[in-house]
Design a protein around this motif. Structure first.
Motif, short mmCIF file in Angstrom:
data_model
loop_
_atom_site.label_atom_id
_atom_site.label_comp_id
_atom_site.label_asym_id
_atom_site.label_seq_id
_atom_site.Cartn_x
_atom_site.Cartn_y
_atom_site.Cartn_z
N LEU A 92 0.84 -1.19 0.00
CA LEU A 92 0.00 0.00 0.00
C LEU A 92 0.88 1.25 0.00
O LEU A 92 2.10 1.15 -0.08
N VAL A 93 0.25 2.41 0.09
CA VAL A 93 0.96 3.69 0.12
C VAL A 93 0.66 4.37 1.44
O VAL A 93 -0.51 4.52 1.81
N THR A 100 5.73 3.76 -0.51
CA THR A 100 5.19 2.42 -0.72
C THR A 100 5.64 1.51 0.41
O THR A 100 6.83 1.46 0.73
N VAL A 101 4.69 0.83 1.03
CA VAL A 101 5.00 -0.02 2.18
C VAL A 101 4.33 -1.38 2.01
O VAL A 101 3.31 -1.50 1.32
N THR A 110 -10.32 4.95 -2.86
CA THR A 110 -9.14 5.18 -3.69
C THR A 110 -9.26 6.44 -4.54
O THR A 110 -8.26 6.95 -5.05
N GLU A 111 -10.48 6.97 -4.71
CA GLU A 111 -10.68 8.15 -5.53
C GLU A 111 -10.41 9.45 -4.78
O GLU A 111 -9.89 10.41 -5.35
N THR A 118 -3.24 4.11 1.98
CA THR A 118 -4.12 4.13 0.82
C THR A 118 -3.45 3.30 -0.28
O THR A 118 -2.58 2.50 0.00
N GLY A 119 -3.86 3.51 -1.52
CA GLY A 119 -3.27 2.75 -2.62
C GLY A 119 -4.17 2.75 -3.82
O GLY A 119 -5.22 3.39 -3.85
N SER A 120 -3.78 2.01 -4.83
CA SER A 120 -4.60 1.87 -6.02
C SER A 120 -5.79 0.98 -5.70
O SER A 120 -5.84 0.30 -4.67
#
Length: 211
Positions: free
Chosen positions: A55-56, A62-63, A116-117, A139-141
């Protein structure tokens, strides 16, 4: 730090009493359970939940799950635009972490956004700062969030995709996760901060005694 009106409202709503959550049971066979005396939510173990993810973080890095769960952690899936449930539950988790801090237990509250949006790292950083100085926002994609959500068997559904004011239906359990071990138990919405702190301290003691 100056708060936006939306986050000021979130902070105010966190004082409201939380409602009841659904009860969920998970099972596992296998080796002796070092946490057996501590469990309330999981029957027979916890091996069916949890798993790797990428994830972010709220700082834009990035983690992976190994980067995130370096200490016992309270993991919650939600979103910052949530008008009621998320601020209530995260406020409860934060209060439990403060109680644990006072007892000498170092536990990290973790908030994963399923939005995500709209939920940028910057918004997550503001949300977590309001909730607790130790809270980590992730968060993340859409694909990354889906992987993490499926690993913990959480549910979420955007009611009106494309609507900037859409609500998101989502599950509300909080998961207790340990480094190397992974998921060990969960807490429903009706768990109080005091109950959560008491149960988490039991798990941490059992974990330390097993090492």
């Amino acid at each position: 730090m100056a708060l936006t009106p939306r986050f000021a409202a979130i902070l105010a709503s966190a004082a409201v009493v939380a409602g009841l959550g659904a009860t969920v049971l998970f099972t596992q066979g296998g080796d002796e359970d070092i946490f057996a005396q501590c469990r309330r939510g999981v029957v027979g173990g916890s091996g069916q939940l949890g798993g790797p993810f990428t994830l972010v973080s709220e700082t834009g890095e990035t983690v992976t799950d190994k980067d995130v769960f370096t200490k016992p952690s309270l993991l919650y899936f939600g979103y910052t635009y949530c008008p009621d449930v998320c601020p209530l539950d995260n406020s409860r988790n934060a209060e439990a972490v403060t109680l644990l801090d006072e007892r000498g237990y170092d536990v990290t509250p973790v908030f994963v956004s399923v939005d995500t949006e709209r939920d940028t790292p910057e918004l997550l950083a503001e949300f977590t700062e309001i909730m607790h100085p130790k809270m980590l926002g992730l968060t993340g994609s859409a694909e990354q969030i889906s992987v993490a959500s499926k690993a913990y068997r959480t549910y979420f559904k955007v009611q009106n995709p494309g609507d900037p004011y859409t609500l998101i239906d989502h599950s509300t359990q909080t998961y207790l996760v340990f480094p190397e071990i992974g998921f060990v138990d969960f807490f429903n919405r009706d768990t109080t901060p005091e109950q959560m702190a008491e149960q988490v301290s039991c798990f941490v003691d059992a974990w330390k005694n097993s090492q």
